[in-house]
Design a protein around this motif. Structure first.
Motif, PDB file in Angstrom:
ATOM      1  N   ASP A   1     -80.078 -32.771 -73.995  1.00 37.95           N
ATOM      2  CA  ASP A   1     -79.326 -33.584 -73.337  1.00 37.95           C
ATOM      3  C   ASP A   1     -79.423 -35.019 -73.681  1.00 37.95           C
TER       4      ASP A   1
ATOM      5  N   ALA B   1     -77.249 -35.425 -76.778  1.00 40.16           N
ATOM      6  CA  ALA B   1     -75.735 -35.408 -76.264  1.00 40.16           C
ATOM      7  C   ALA B   1     -75.332 -36.579 -75.551  1.00 40.16           C
ATOM      8  N   GLU B   2     -76.196 -37.510 -74.787  1.00 39.56           N
ATOM      9  CA  GLU B   2     -75.889 -38.592 -74.467  1.00 39.56           C
ATOM     10  C   GLU B   2     -75.666 -39.806 -75.486  1.00 39.56           C
TER      11      GLU B   2
ATOM     12  N   ASP C   1     -71.993 -40.535 -78.836  1.00 47.26           N
ATOM     13  CA  ASP C   1     -70.869 -41.710 -79.207  1.00 47.26           C
ATOM     14  C   ASP C   1     -71.505 -42.773 -80.149  1.00 47.26           C
TER      15      ASP C   1
ATOM     16  N   ASP D   1     -78.607 -25.212 -73.191  1.00 47.48           N
ATOM     17  CA  ASP D   1     -78.443 -26.931 -73.296  1.00 47.48           C
ATOM     18  C   ASP D   1     -77.988 -26.912 -74.772  1.00 47.48           C
TER      19      ASP D   1
ATOM     20  N   LYS E   1     -74.508 -26.283 -75.448  1.00 49.20           N
ATOM     21  CA  LYS E   1     -73.482 -27.584 -74.674  1.00 49.20           C
ATOM     22  C   LYS E   1     -73.683 -28.735 -75.811  1.00 49.20           C
ATOM     23  N   LEU E   2     -74.942 -28.817 -76.303  1.00 48.88           N
ATOM     24  CA  LEU E   2     -74.986 -30.018 -77.431  1.00 48.88           C
ATOM     25  C   LEU E   2     -73.818 -29.796 -78.470  1.00 48.88           C
TER      26      LEU E   2
ATOM     27  N   ASP F   1     -71.185 -27.712 -78.500  1.00 49.24           N
ATOM     28  CA  ASP F   1     -69.888 -28.091 -78.023  1.00 49.24           C
ATOM     29  C   ASP F   1     -69.603 -29.597 -78.082  1.00 49.24           C
ATOM     30  N   GLU F   2     -70.424 -30.201 -77.281  1.00 46.43           N
ATOM     31  CA  GLU F   2     -70.096 -31.633 -77.247  1.00 46.43           C
ATOM     32  C   GLU F   2     -69.902 -32.375 -78.323  1.00 46.43           C
TER      33      GLU F   2
ATOM     34  N   ARG G   1     -68.895 -31.179 -81.354  1.00 43.37           N
ATOM     35  CA  ARG G   1     -67.874 -30.678 -81.826  1.00 43.37           C
ATOM     36  C   ARG G   1     -66.617 -31.557 -81.220  1.00 43.37           C
ATOM     37  N   THR G   2     -66.529 -31.986 -80.153  1.00 44.82           N
ATOM     38  CA  THR G   2     -65.507 -32.904 -79.594  1.00 44.82           C
ATOM     39  C   THR G   2     -65.606 -34.232 -80.109  1.00 44.82           C
ATOM     40  N   HIS G   3     -66.792 -34.406 -80.691  1.00 46.70           N
ATOM     41  CA  HIS G   3     -67.040 -35.786 -81.437  1.00 46.70           C
ATOM     42  C   HIS G   3     -66.682 -35.659 -82.928  1.00 46.70           C
TER      43      HIS G   3
END
Length: 533
Positions: free
Chosen positions: A36, A39-40, A43, A85, A88-89, A91-92, A94-96
């Protein structure tokens, strides 16, 4: 050369970023980084221009060697989160626009892995390499006494608690019956297990693996022919089942590993004619003092100018010719096993020149977390999860928490300081992401601009041509017939006569001057110029 499916198209433009997960970002305040937390901070990576992340081992482990002692390949360690988790990382990320690779420890397990505890109690189990006890109670050199009911001893790969998986021996010897052939039942079972582990994680959305100690599988295999055959077999399977996935090897000899089936290999980590020293200028022992026993001629970035880029160029040309179009070579800044680029005050000034070189050379760049802000190797830390490698070197100094801001624990964690995975760099002027984000003249902004320039300019990428004009100081080369790069890792100014017909257009320049066909580079200078077509 064995024929493989071409590497996935995305790999040619990869900018790797290595995350040591326990030191990157802690989301729950326990002092240890986690999924997590990563993931944070996606950016930051997306802003920097990174598009491929490699995570150090995050599987269930007793952590006697920082996770390289795996006790369950199919589940992640609870200290990082859950399998969900991690999903989810991924997947997140991939959006970046970021792919995620896991670290596959292929050659050994923990001595607490169920495979090993079963093998240590079953004389018929050949998943590991076992030797019978000699008539006088002796065991072969390098073997460790059995911890179970099984008599005899097992062969470890690195530490004694890391028993080597049995992939067979390249050379059999009737006097040493533990030297099983590659086609024996144990080696075949382990090859099948590697496929099962890779298939499991690739099916959950991961994009591939960095393979630890990839050359270590088959024993007594001096030219690595039999080990290469295993990876060739696995690559053909991967091409058929997961054609968009990649294998990145910790081998150190791309001319061997890439023809064997890896998509890319790290260059200048260890192995090869430069033995991993050409990109590092200083080495520290446990006291953090300079180790003068290394041969300075093997060091490209020697600040006093004792080194020579010629050693690097010769080694790279040999590897590049062997790899050809079958894969790629990756050039890292550092990693969790080696000193950072910034080993002390004498090397901090060299960092922009080092990045100017790394991000304009026709290799796939790999940035170790924190190198983009100039995090330094921290000497004198206590042993942590097997970080001390004898009196010569403590790897903990390259594994300290990421420095995000000037808040408590540098923004890494809300835990009390004495509960952090490792202590922070104690330097009062330690660099942080926040401070460098606010300063457009910082190393962080420079690295970001270089990545953007590389991404927008195919000639500066992995596929662009390179012509070396001067393999000395300054180091001078032309990419794609158009982009002139000048790098001076020395502290003293140097010049090079180069007949330039017209004034080149500067793209990223610091301390390099062009005057009447002569290039003059000040100490630790760099320059990237557009010569026009």
């Amino acid at each position: 050369m064995t024929s493989f499916r071409p590497a996935p198209r995305w790999l040619a433009d990869a900018v790797f970023y290595q995350i040591y997960p326990q030191s990157f970002a802690d989301s729950n305040g326990d002092g240890i980084g986690d999924f997590d937390g990563i993931a944070e901070r996606l950016d930051h990576l997306a802003w920097l221009g990174v598009n491929t992340v490699w995570l150090n081992p995050c599987f269930v482990s007793p952590f006697r060697d920082a996770g390289y002692d795996v006790s369950d390949y199919l589940n992640v360690a609870p200290r990082y989160g859950s399998n969900d988790d991690l999903a989810k990382l991924v997947d997140e990320a991939r959006t970046h626009g970021i792919r995620v690779l896991l670290d596959l420890v292929a050659g050994h397990t923990s001595d607490q892995h169920p495979w090993f505890t079963a093998s240590a109690n079953d004389p018929a189990d050949d998943r590991y390499i076992w030797a019978a006890e000699g008539p006088d109670g002796s065991r072969p050199d390098g073997f460790v006494d059995s911890p179970g009911a099984r008599p005899g001893a097992y062969l470890p790969n690195f530490f004694a608690f890391q028993p080597a998986l049995n992939f067979g021996y390249a050379q059999e010897n009737p006097a040493e019956p533990w030297r099983q052939p590659i086609g024996a039942e144990g080696p075949r079972a382990n090859r099948a297990a590697l496929r099962a582990v890779m298939d499991h994680w690739l099916g959950l959305g991961l994009s591939g693996f960095r393979v630890d100690m990839a050359a270590s599988l088959v024993k007594d295999d001096p030219d690595k022919t039999e080990t290469a055959r295993i990876w060739t077999e696995l690559r053909h399977w991967l091409d058929d089942t997961h054609p968009d996935a990649v294998l990145l090897s910790e081998w150190g000899e791309p001319e061997v590993s890439v023809p064997a089936g890896f998509h890319t290999d790290f260059f200048l980590q260890f192995g090869g004619p430069t033995d991993g020293r050409a990109l590092r200028s200083l080495w520290s022992n446990t006291e953090g003092t300079v180790n003068e026993s290394w041969d300075p001629l093997d060091c490209f970035f020697d600040p006093s100018g004792k080194g020579t880029p010629g050693l690097f160029v010769d080694a790279w040309q040999q590897a590049s010719a062997a790899v050809a179009d079958s894969g790629f070579v990756s050039l890292p800044t550092a990693n969790h096993d080696f000193s950072r680029l910034n080993c002390g005050p004498r090397t901090a000034e060299q960092l922009p020149a080092a990045f100017a070189f790394q991000l304009t050379w026709p290799t796939l760049p790999a940035i170790y977390y924190g190198d983009e802000i100039g995090m330094r190797y921290v000497p004198g830390l206590p042993d942590k999860e097997g970080s001390v490698l004898g009196p010569r070197y403590n790897r903990a100094g390259s594994r300290t928490p990421m420095q995000w801001d000037d808040g408590p624990n540098a923004g890494f964690s809300t835990a009390p300081a004495d509960r952090l995975y490792l202590p922070l760099d104690p330097a009062p002027d330690r660099p942080t992401v926040a401070a460098q984000r606010a300063d457009e003249t910082s190393l962080l902004h420079f690295v970001r601009r270089l990545i953007a320039l590389r991404t927008a300019t195919p000639e500066l990428g992995s596929g662009g041509s390179v012509e070396v004009l001067h393999a000395g100081y300054p180091f001078v080369y032309v990419r794609g017939g158009r982009y002139l790069v000048v790098v001076n890792p020395r502290r003293n100014a140097v010049s090079y006569a180069y007949g330039i017909a017209a004034e080149p257009r500067p793209l990223e320049v610091s301390g390099v001057h062009v005057d009447g066909g002569t290039l003059t580079a000040e100490g630790f200078a760099y320059g990237i110029f557009d010569l026009g077509r």
